[in-house]
Design an enzyme around this catalytic site. Structure first.
Site, short mmCIF file in Angstrom:
data_model
loop_
_atom_site.label_atom_id
_atom_site.label_comp_id
_atom_site.label_asym_id
_atom_site.label_seq_id
_atom_site.Cartn_x
_atom_site.Cartn_y
_atom_site.Cartn_z
N LYS A 106 53.38 67.39 -13.85
CA LYS A 106 54.95 67.67 -13.46
C LYS A 106 54.87 66.89 -12.20
CE LYS A 106 58.66 69.90 -14.52
NZ LYS A 106 59.04 70.20 -16.03
P1 NAD Z 1 70.05 70.21 -14.24
O1 NAD Z 1 69.80 69.77 -13.23
O2 NAD Z 1 70.76 69.55 -15.52
O3 NAD Z 1 70.99 71.69 -14.25
C1 NAD Z 1 70.66 72.78 -13.46
C2 NAD Z 1 71.68 73.92 -13.63
O4 NAD Z 1 71.20 75.13 -12.84
C3 NAD Z 1 72.82 73.22 -13.00
O5 NAD Z 1 73.95 73.74 -13.60
C4 NAD Z 1 72.96 73.90 -11.53
O6 NAD Z 1 74.24 74.09 -11.28
C5 NAD Z 1 72.04 75.50 -11.82
N1 NAD Z 1 71.84 75.98 -10.89
C6 NAD Z 1 71.16 75.48 -9.87
N2 NAD Z 1 70.51 76.65 -9.10
C7 NAD Z 1 71.14 77.83 -9.60
C8 NAD Z 1 71.19 79.12 -9.40
N3 NAD Z 1 70.56 79.39 -8.02
N4 NAD Z 1 71.66 80.05 -10.00
C9 NAD Z 1 72.29 79.48 -11.28
N5 NAD Z 1 72.56 78.12 -11.62
C10 NAD Z 1 71.65 77.43 -10.71
O7 NAD Z 1 68.54 70.76 -14.92
P2 NAD Z 1 68.10 71.09 -16.43
O8 NAD Z 1 67.20 70.00 -16.64
O9 NAD Z 1 69.11 71.76 -17.23
O10 NAD Z 1 66.83 72.45 -16.06
C11 NAD Z 1 67.15 73.71 -15.93
C12 NAD Z 1 65.96 74.60 -16.22
O11 NAD Z 1 65.67 73.84 -17.67
C13 NAD Z 1 64.63 74.22 -15.33
O12 NAD Z 1 63.99 75.41 -15.32
C14 NAD Z 1 63.98 72.94 -16.26
O13 NAD Z 1 62.64 72.88 -15.88
C15 NAD Z 1 64.23 73.54 -17.39
N6 NAD Z 1 64.01 72.35 -18.55
C16 NAD Z 1 64.70 71.31 -18.69
C17 NAD Z 1 64.32 70.33 -19.56
C18 NAD Z 1 65.22 68.99 -19.91
O14 NAD Z 1 64.97 68.48 -20.77
N7 NAD Z 1 66.11 68.89 -19.14
C19 NAD Z 1 63.23 70.82 -20.72
C20 NAD Z 1 62.66 71.68 -20.74
C21 NAD Z 1 62.82 72.80 -19.58
#
Ligand code: NAD
Length: 416
Positions: A106
């Site tokens: 990561k």
């Molecule tokens: P992203 O940047 O696309 O979206 C993040 C979202 O979270 C946004 O809508 C933002 O407004 C919201 N957010 C931020 N702070 C917040 C808060 N305090 N309360 C509520 N909402 C809040 O990110 P993502 O890729 O969707 O990642 C989100 C989670 O999913 C993370 O934990 C990430 O590690 C996990 N994840 C993502 C992927 C991927 O392929 N993108 C894969 C596995 C896990």
């Protein structure tokens, strides 16, 4: 007792809980619970006003016994080395649950991406990549998107690496645009994988996903797309939220309208026909399925007893603390742990890497069908492990994953 919310301490506790069932040799357990490599870099970046700002960045490789490290890059003001270490460990267990030939890694940079221009983000990304370049590569460590990084960021990663090595290297990073060796279906893969395992959990709970009420915290790649796919599958999305707050309509809301509204206004808050609620309130709503899809530690010992959902699917990494896990288990909540529920992203990243190495690209239908097979197989294997050891789904997923990495480590032997 005050709860320890350090994500690295939590990831080690989760490891210890599961390793106990495998009766690992203490030396082997120590190898598996410790990150293999941690890199801390300074990222000097020219800002638009001509000044220079130095950001701190990290890349951690937790374990590479089963293949190259794999894991996203996060841009967020609250990034810490301990958070990146935890996320790297979770990736190692996630790739093993899915039986992918990868280890876990990561990366992260402490920054305020929403306050930076595109040019500033590009220059910071390119310098960060050139700093971590000695330890990444298609056979070493393959980054991907995470919070506040996207396809454009991955294109800059690919270009910076390629310009440095002197040839175009598609396989150095996944989550790229399709025009640059990205995979069809990658953009939606995390949410689609989450949908597949939730469908299986519904069967186990003898409930129908069609008509089930769903609340989602976070509206980005994971949460926003989950809202759309669950809606298309017939579920009723009653609440979604982003960093500015949440919106609620007990009769259901249209996630596509919410997305369009957020694109225009910067937040889902204010969408016509919905009432505003806070982010913590989203987690406490009466619903069938709750999907935390934002950041870590949102369900803790303080609010776990407020959760009313029957199924909780962790689209985010680490949203539920170990103490909250116990509370949810006592309430009979069916938990789909992060290392299973959001593994669709890394699974299609694996497909992307395979396509890049072969220079042979698949249709979206093929990607989605293979993803479905692999998610359902992993779900089944975690359920079987849960029954065999009489443990909850999180501990079962860790037992399965740690067992696989332990076996690979043992047959390789300790070098030298
Ligand atoms: P992203 O940047 O696309 O979206 C993040 C979202 O979270 C946004 O809508 C933002 O407004 C919201 N957010 C931020 N702070 C917040 C808060 N305090 N309360 C509520 N909402 C809040 O990110 P993502 O890729 O969707 O990642 C989100 C989670 O999913 C993370 O934990 C990430 O590690 C996990 N994840 C993502 C992927 C991927 O392929 N993108 C894969 C596995 C896990």
């Amino acid at each position: 007792m005050k709860e320890n919310l350090n994500p690295y301490a939590i990831s080690q506790l989760q490891f210890d809980q599961a390793a106990h069932y495998l009766k690992l040799d203490p030396g082997l357990a120590q190898v598996l619970r410790t990150p293999k490599r941690q890199m801390v870099v300074s990222v000097p970046t020219k800002m638009d006003d001509g000044s220079v700002k130095v950001f701190e960045g990290y890349r951690v490789q937790h374990n590479i016994a089963r293949g190259p490290a794999k894991g996203g890059i996060r841009y967020h003001p609250n990034v810490t080395l301990d958070e990146v270490k935890a996320l790297a460990a979770w990736m190692a267990w996630k790739t093993a649950v899915m039986n992918l030939p990868f280890g876990g890694g990561k990366g992260g940079v402490i920054c305020e991406p929403r306050k930076m221009s595109k040019g500033e983000l590009e220059r910071m990304t390119r310098r960060y990549v050139s700093e971590i370049l000695p330890i990444i590569g298609p056979e070493r460590d393959i980054p991907a998107p995470d919070v506040y990084t996207d396809e454009q960021t991955m294109a800059w990663v690919m270009d910076t690496y390629s310009m440095t090595v002197g040839y175009s290297s598609l396989g150095v990073v996944t989550g790229k645009p399709v025009s640059l060796g990205g995979s069809e279906g990658r953009h939606e893969a995390t949410a689609r994988g989450c949908l597949f395992v939730t469908q299986e959990a519904c069967k186990g709970k003898r409930m129908s996903l069609r008509g089930a009420t769903v609340a989602i915290q976070g509206f980005g790649n994971a949460g926003g797309i989950a809202a759309r796919l669950f809606h298309v599958a017939g579920a009723k999305i009653i609440a979604v939220s982003d960093s500015k707050g949440g919106i609620h309509n007990p009769r259901g809301l249209d996630p596509i309208k919410a997305l369009r509204y957020k694109e225009k206004s910067g937040s889902v808050v204010g969408l016509a026909g919905t009432s505003k609620i806070s982010n913590p309130d989203v987690l406490a709503l009466k619903c069938d399925i709750l999907i935390p899809a934002a950041l870590e530690n949102v369900i803790t010992s303080e609010n776990a007893s407020d959760v009313k959902a029957k199924i909780v699917a962790e689209a985010a990494n680490g949203p539920i603390t170990p103490m909250a896990d116990d509370v949810l288990a006592r309430k009979g909540v069916f938990l789909l742990p992060d290392i299973l529920a959001n593994a669709g992203g890394v699974t299609v990243s694996y497909f992307e890497w395979v396509q890049d190495l072969q220079n042979f690209f698949w249709e979206e239908d093929q990607v989605n069908a293979k993803l479905e097979t692999m998610m359902k197989r992993a779900f089944r294997e975690v359920c079987e492990t849960s029954q065999k050891y009489r443990v909850n789904m999180r501990v079962a997923a860790y037992i399965l994953a740690i067992g696989r990495v332990a076996e690979a480590t043992l047959v390789r032997g300790l070098f030298p």
